[in-house]
Design a protein around this motif. Structure first.
Motif, PDB file in Angstrom:
ATOM      1  N   UNK A   1      41.492  43.429  12.337  1.00 30.94           N
ATOM      2  CA  UNK A   1      40.811  42.220  11.606  1.00 30.94           C
ATOM      3  C   UNK A   1      40.190  41.369  12.820  1.00 30.94           C
ATOM      4  N   UNK A   2      40.769  41.328  14.207  1.00 29.26           N
ATOM      5  CA  UNK A   2      40.185  40.774  15.285  1.00 29.26           C
ATOM      6  C   UNK A   2      38.677  41.178  15.657  1.00 29.26           C
ATOM      7  N   UNK A   3      38.703  42.512  15.549  1.00 28.45           N
ATOM      8  CA  UNK A   3      37.192  43.104  15.851  1.00 28.45           C
ATOM      9  C   UNK A   3      36.227  42.545  14.506  1.00 28.45           C
ATOM     10  N   UNK A   4      36.698  42.662  13.568  1.00 23.78           N
ATOM     11  CA  UNK A   4      35.731  42.314  12.244  1.00 23.78           C
ATOM     12  C   UNK A   4      35.449  40.753  12.346  1.00 23.78           C
TER      13      UNK A   4
ATOM     14  N   UNK B   1      29.504  36.664  15.397  1.00 20.99           N
ATOM     15  CA  UNK B   1      28.314  36.947  16.113  1.00 20.99           C
ATOM     16  C   UNK B   1      26.981  36.951  15.214  1.00 20.99           C
ATOM     17  N   UNK B   2      27.201  37.294  13.973  1.00 21.46           N
ATOM     18  CA  UNK B   2      26.295  37.543  12.944  1.00 21.46           C
ATOM     19  C   UNK B   2      26.084  36.348  11.987  1.00 21.46           C
ATOM     20  N   UNK B   3      26.761  36.381  10.928  1.00 24.36           N
ATOM     21  CA  UNK B   3      26.272  35.345   9.784  1.00 24.36           C
ATOM     22  C   UNK B   3      27.140  34.310   9.690  1.00 24.36           C
TER      23      UNK B   3
ATOM     24  N   UNK C   1      36.865  36.879   3.579  1.00 24.13           N
ATOM     25  CA  UNK C   1      36.595  38.319   3.325  1.00 24.13           C
ATOM     26  C   UNK C   1      35.929  39.130   4.445  1.00 24.13           C
ATOM     27  N   UNK C   2      35.238  38.608   5.215  1.00 22.27           N
ATOM     28  CA  UNK C   2      34.350  39.430   6.109  1.00 22.27           C
ATOM     29  C   UNK C   2      35.752  39.442   7.329  1.00 22.27           C
TER      30      UNK C   2
ATOM     31  N   UNK D   1      18.422  32.058   2.605  1.00 22.06           N
ATOM     32  CA  UNK D   1      18.664  32.867   3.826  1.00 22.06           C
ATOM     33  C   UNK D   1      19.625  33.924   3.542  1.00 22.06           C
ATOM     34  N   UNK D   2      20.341  33.841   2.373  1.00 22.70           N
ATOM     35  CA  UNK D   2      21.200  34.968   2.220  1.00 22.70           C
ATOM     36  C   UNK D   2      20.367  36.197   1.960  1.00 22.70           C
ATOM     37  N   UNK D   3      19.267  36.015   1.484  1.00 24.07           N
ATOM     38  CA  UNK D   3      18.476  37.297   1.048  1.00 24.07           C
ATOM     39  C   UNK D   3      18.687  38.378   2.218  1.00 24.07           C
ATOM     40  N   UNK D   4      18.701  38.068   3.307  1.00 25.40           N
ATOM     41  CA  UNK D   4      18.989  38.844   4.341  1.00 25.40           C
ATOM     42  C   UNK D   4      20.313  39.880   4.128  1.00 25.40           C
ATOM     43  N   UNK D   5      21.264  39.558   3.536  1.00 15.72           N
ATOM     44  CA  UNK D   5      22.419  40.347   2.979  1.00 15.72           C
ATOM     45  C   UNK D   5      22.091  41.200   1.990  1.00 15.72           C
TER      46      UNK D   5
END
Length: 685
Positions: free
Chosen positions: A236-239, A245-247, A220-221, A294-298
């Motif tokens: 979509x490519x940029x997303x 690079x993040x999650x 979904x990301x 670790x998902x608490x960061x979201x």
């Protein structure tokens, strides 16, 4: 001079006179043109038609007639082109300067449907074409527009059709589910350290559902748009690149841990091997599950998505206080569970622990958890507690908890205190205004029914969602005026161009005028539920362009019409004193609209001059003439029906052709005059 009359009863005779004169003029021009063709048009400078009357004044009805357009701008002007220029300039200079103002004042008049009063053209528009040329300023080309906040960036990939924006309902529901699963993990994963056999089955079932959700969350990301530095990224490519690079790595690691734990749980349930059923193995599995936290960061991002969709500014402040307290409670919950785990670990290894010293049964989950949570809270606050560390493991853990408390407690308390003070200030100001309102009604002995209606309207106004006004952002007042001009241009230019009065070249060649109108003549307004934009019988001060929301227009005949986004109201007021003929109100929610000041608009256009100014004047004359014709036919024209009954695009095309005709004629006449002057100078030399 044509015989004008202010008497409405003479309108029919004037129309007959004008129609006859036009037919006569057409016949005469055609006959003269045919005569010119018969005699030949090869001799330059030959006067075919007389251009002067018996009195010596130019006679526009006997002026030379034009022929076909010259095929090249560089081709020399023929004598017929000069006669065309003479005809045009006679029409413009003599008629426009001598009788133009009287023509505008008498012909362009509208009757108020209530008061039978006549509306005259605004004084700013009563100028001749020559005056507009003299006042004309140098026109500059419009530069390509910069990237704006909330601009959507897309591509042509096949996945683009599946990407949804950050404000979509799908993203909102998905964020809500993610928040619930994260909060559930925060509460239950630390509790798995406690011996709760029946609760493990529940957590295992929820963990399976949570795993399915987080596996589906990964793709979904690639399809959930996001706002990045003010731009809504939808490619979509940029997303995908941003997610990688993040999650992405953290999510994949947590999913692998969940899969491993679920597999071990299944093996333990089916295998009778004592290794899988030992208490040490179960506690190890439960500790590994802490990785899911670790998902608490979201969590902060998900909560903000939900809060901004549902809550007002005051509610957001209250939610912030609740958030600070929840974070403190969550930290103490985790610390308490770990404190209990240290006690169980030491007891299993045959060493003394705080559970034994406090005479707490480790199997009594409720008593043990309350005692551990009490100890954790006393480390953050100056409170007493009978439980104290008594060995190296317990003291080491207590030291790090105290250091964490010193860093977090003061910050949380300061933030909570600041937010509560702000809430009290806002609430105190509201109570003061409400008390003044009650005193106002009491001193004048007004009715209770009216007071309740006022309070009800004010309550609706409080609940209405509004956006920040420019005067509420004090930092804008300190920026240079030149930057403010560009700021207002970007704020209002889209709404200004939605008013269909512009020629095809205005937004490219007359950027200075448009920018100045945006800066000096336009403003943004908000209409909350129950408020009125204008009332009947008052002179119109603005042209209204609805941006978002909808308004209801109530005519004097009690008819109701809906005004949606991009609707333009009161367009004739840019050229004439236009009284409102109905009531415009917001009954279906908050509406945001742009106001174009009528007087400022007309004065700025007149001060700039030039072809665009002359074009706008011609457009106004045509528009008011169409309105007058509709009223003569019995069709009532109100504030919002102008664009429904009249094609403003057709009027714009007609006005543009006429203005271009004048401009080309003046240019040709100017080149001929300049060449004649040069020849005379050479002869004199």
């Amino acid at each position: 001079m044509l015989p004008f009359s202010n008497d409405p009863s003479s309108a029919e005779s004037y129309e007959d006179f004008l129609r006859g004169e036009l037919v006569s003029l057409a016949d005469r021009l055609v006959s003269k043109y045919q005569a010119a063709l018969d005699r030949g048009a090869g001799t330059r400078g030959t006067s075919v038609f007389s251009t002067a009357s018996s009195t010596g004044e130019p006679n526009i009805l006997q002026a030379q007639t034009p022929v076909e357009e010259e095929t090249s701008k560089d081709a020399p002007c023929t004598f017929v082109d000069e006669r065309w220029a003479n005809l045009t300039l006679n029409l413009m200079e003599e008629q426009d300067e001598v009788a133009g103002k009287q023509f505008v004042g008498h012909v362009i008049s509208l009757r108020n449907i209530d008061q039978q009063a006549q509306l005259s053209l605004r004084g700013s528009w009563q100028f001749s074409w020559a005056e507009a040329r003299r006042l004309g300023r140098q026109r500059t080309a419009e530069k390509p527009g910069p990237t704006r906040f909330n601009d959507v960036v897309e591509d042509d990939s096949w996945l683009q059709r599946f990407v949804v924006g950050p404000e979509s309902a799908i993203q909102f529901v998905w964020a809500l589910l993610a928040t619930l699963f994260i909060v559930w993990d925060m509460a239950t994963i630390p509790l798995e350290i406690f011996p709760m056999a029946g609760f493990s089955n529940v957590t295992f079932a929820v963990a399976a559902v949570s795993l399915a959700f987080w596996v589906a969350d990964v793709p979904t990301h690639f399809l959930f748009g996001s706002q990045i530095r003010g731009i809504i990224e939808m490619r979509p490519a940029r997303l995908a690149a941003l997610y990688m690079k993040s999650w992405l790595l953290i999510d994949l690691m947590v999913i692998l841990v969940d899969l491993s734990l679920i597999a071990l749980e299944v093996i333990r349930a089916s295998d009778m091997n004592p290794l899988f059923r030992s208490g040490r193995f179960l506690r190890t599995i439960r500790l590994v599950r802490l990785v899911r936290l670790l998902r608490v960061g979201k969590l902060e991002r998900q909560i903000m998505v939900i809060a901004h969709r549902l809550l007002s500014t005051y509610s957001l402040m209250a939610l912030r206080v609740v958030g600070y307290l929840s974070v403190m409670l969550a930290m103490n919950h985790l610390i308490a569970c770990c404190w209990y785990g240290i006690g169980v670990f030491l007891k299993d290894n045959g060493r003394g622990c705080w559970l034994d010293r406090s005479e707490i049964n480790q199997d009594n989950v409720g008593e043990a958890y309350i005692a551990a949570l009490h100890w954790s809270l006393t480390q953050f606050t100056p409170a007493t507690n009978s439980i104290a560390p008594d060995n190296a493991w317990e003291r080491f853990y207590a030291i790090w908890v105290i250091l964490l408390a010193m860093a977090c407690f003061s910050s949380f308390i300061g933030s909570i205190g600041t937010t509560i003070t702000s809430m009290r200030t806002v609430r105190r100001a509201q109570l003061l205004q409400e008390s003044k309102l009650e005193v106002f009604f009491t001193e004048r002995n007004l009715s209770l029914e009216l007071f309740e209606r006022v309070k009800s309207a004010l309550d609706k106004d409080k609940r209405a969602r509004t956006r920040l006004r420019e005067d509420e952002v004090t930092l804008i007042n300190g920026i240079p005026e030149s930057i403010k001009v560009n700021l207002h241009k970007e704020m209002y230019i889209t709404s200004l161009l939605q008013v269909e009065i512009w020629p095809s070249w205005s937004h490219k060649e007359d950027a200075d005028l448009l920018r100045t109108i945006c800066h000096q003549a336009m403003s943004e307004h908000t209409c909350r539920p129950g408020q009125d934009v204008f009332l009947p019988h008052k002179l119109c001060q603005y042209v209204y362009v609805i941006q978002t929301g909808s308004l209801e227009y109530h005519t004097l005949e009690k008819e109701t019409e809906d005004c949606k986004s991009d609707t333009v109201c009161c367009l004739p007021s840019l050229w004439a004193e236009w009284p409102h003929m109905g009531r415009l109100t917001a009954n279906l929610g908050t509406c945001f609209y742009i106001g174009v000041g009528c007087r400022d608009f007309s004065m700025l256009a007149a001060s700039f001059g030039g072809p665009l100014c002359e074009y706008l004047k011609i457009f106004g004359i045509l528009l008011l003439s169409e309105i007058e014709a509709l009223q003569a036919q019995g069709t009532e024209v109100n504030d919002i029906s102008v664009q429904n009954n009249i094609s403003t695009r057709d009027l714009a095309d007609r006005a543009e052709r006429f203005a271009s005709l004048k401009e080309r004629s003046a240019s040709r006449f100017g080149r001929s005059s300049s060449k004649d002057r040069t020849e005379n100078e050479l002869v004199s030399f």
